[in-house]
Design a protein around this motif. Structure first.
Motif, PDB file in Angstrom:
ATOM      1  N   ASN A 172     127.278  55.923 -23.401  1.00 31.82           N
ATOM      2  CA  ASN A 172     127.400  57.361 -23.672  1.00 31.82           C
ATOM      3  C   ASN A 172     128.723  57.947 -23.184  1.00 31.82           C
ATOM      4  O   ASN A 172     128.920  59.156 -23.240  1.00 31.82           O
ATOM      5  N   ILE A 173     129.615  57.102 -22.692  1.00 33.71           N
ATOM      6  CA  ILE A 173     130.956  57.566 -22.347  1.00 33.71           C
ATOM      7  C   ILE A 173     131.976  56.682 -23.042  1.00 33.71           C
ATOM      8  O   ILE A 173     131.649  55.616 -23.572  1.00 33.71           O
ATOM      9  N   ARG A 174     133.212  57.132 -23.063  1.00 30.92           N
ATOM     10  CA  ARG A 174     134.303  56.330 -23.612  1.00 30.92           C
ATOM     11  C   ARG A 174     135.547  56.563 -22.767  1.00 30.92           C
ATOM     12  O   ARG A 174     135.680  57.589 -22.094  1.00 30.92           O
ATOM     13  N   PHE A 175     136.423  55.590 -22.797  1.00 31.65           N
ATOM     14  CA  PHE A 175     137.666  55.671 -22.037  1.00 31.65           C
ATOM     15  C   PHE A 175     138.837  55.760 -23.002  1.00 31.65           C
ATOM     16  O   PHE A 175     138.929  54.972 -23.952  1.00 31.65           O
ATOM     17  N   GLY A 176     139.710  56.724 -22.745  1.00 37.60           N
ATOM     18  CA  GLY A 176     140.920  56.855 -23.537  1.00 37.60           C
ATOM     19  C   GLY A 176     142.133  56.544 -22.677  1.00 37.60           C
ATOM     20  O   GLY A 176     142.285  57.105 -21.586  1.00 37.60           O
ATOM     21  N   LEU A 177     142.979  55.643 -23.136  1.00 40.68           N
ATOM     22  CA  LEU A 177     144.162  55.240 -22.376  1.00 40.68           C
ATOM     23  C   LEU A 177     145.425  55.715 -23.074  1.00 40.68           C
ATOM     24  O   LEU A 177     145.510  55.700 -24.314  1.00 40.68           O
ATOM     25  N   GLU A 178     146.391  56.135 -22.289  1.00 44.29           N
ATOM     26  CA  GLU A 178     147.695  56.498 -22.836  1.00 44.29           C
ATOM     27  C   GLU A 178     148.746  56.420 -21.739  1.00 44.29           C
ATOM     28  O   GLU A 178     148.437  56.494 -20.548  1.00 44.29           O
ATOM     29  N   MET A 179     149.977  56.254 -22.140  1.00 45.37           N
ATOM     30  CA  MET A 179     151.095  56.337 -21.207  1.00 45.37           C
ATOM     31  C   MET A 179     151.631  57.763 -21.245  1.00 45.37           C
ATOM     32  O   MET A 179     151.913  58.298 -22.319  1.00 45.37           O
ATOM     33  N   ARG A 180     151.761  58.372 -20.057  1.00 41.82           N
ATOM     34  CA  ARG A 180     152.224  59.753 -19.972  1.00 41.82           C
ATOM     35  C   ARG A 180     153.543  59.823 -19.214  1.00 41.82           C
ATOM     36  O   ARG A 180     153.808  59.020 -18.326  1.00 41.82           O
TER      37      ARG A 180
END
Length: 241
Positions: A172-180
């Protein structure tokens, strides 16, 4: 539509009340928190001095006698003699009891309206305490309270990050990855913890929100609890992580 600026400073005879929103970061300030501070100021020996301070935050609910009075004496119970010295050497802080005192802004206003002279005397400013006019207070306090309550809501610090460039589902959750990369030069990997808080699982218009965020930056690594509503931010100790 132009929004009117919130009035935050109010004169009441010899004292001035100032309300403002504050955001505290964990391991930068005492702990992660935000809310409204209300200070009582006056001229002391030719200088503007804070006589009393009230912290009306999410977590921190307290008031301080004489935060700028180096001569204020601690007077704890006799049974605790020798164990009540103030470690900061200035001011005497008391905690509000959320069970007995209720809303911190409401408690602060009620206390100011009824017992401001006693508090000023306890803070070490008896001459200013004698000049307080309760009729003037009765006129000022409602405006001060309205300002403080509006600041608490209107100035609340929240952030809305991107959801990430790479998404990983985990129940019921998700992980979002990005370079900032921040304008000041800091940056690194950001991990967004996302979930759906509204809508139907069979529809495409569910409401996704970010419930936590981890910014694994080179210079200022930190994480947020509830960045879109609570937004309590804590910085890591870079020596240990």
């Amino acid at each position: 539509m132009v929004q009117a600026e919130i009035k935050t400073t109010f004169e009441a005879g010899p004292v001035t009340f100032t309300a403002r929103h504050e955001l505290w970061d964990g391991n930068i300030q005492d702990h992660a928190d935000q809310g409204v501070s209300i200070v009582v100021q006056a001229e002391v020996n030719g200088e503007k001095t804070i006589l009393l301070r009230f912290n009306c935050f999410d977590i921190e609910r307290s008031y301080i006698y004489g935060p700028e009075n180096p001569d204020l004496k601690s007077d704890g119970p006799m049974m605790l003699a020798g164990r009540t010295e103030n470690s900061t050497g200035m001011g005497k802080m008391y905690r509000m009891d959320p069970t007995a005192d209720g809303n911190p802004i409401g408690w602060t206003m009620k206390t100011i309206k009824k017992q401001l002279p006693e508090m000023l005397d306890r803070a070490g400013y008896p001459e200013i305490a004698k000049e307080i006019d309760f009729e003037v207070l009765a006129d000022v306090v409602p405006e001060l309270e309205a300002s403080a309550r509006e600041l608490f809501v209107a100035k609340r610090n929240t952030v809305k990050h991107n959801r990430g460039t790479d998404i990983f589902e985990a129940g019921n959750i998700r992980f979002g990855l990005e370079m900032r990369r921040l304008p000041v030069g800091d940056g690194g990997l950001a991990i967004h913890v996302l979930t759906d808080v509204g809508g139907s699982t069979e529809k495409s218009f569910v409401e996704e929100t970010e419930i936590m965020a981890f910014d694994l930056f080179w210079d200022g690594p930190h994480y947020h609890y509830g960045p879109r509503n609570k937004n309590h931010r804590i910085y890591w100790d870079r020596t240990l992580v």
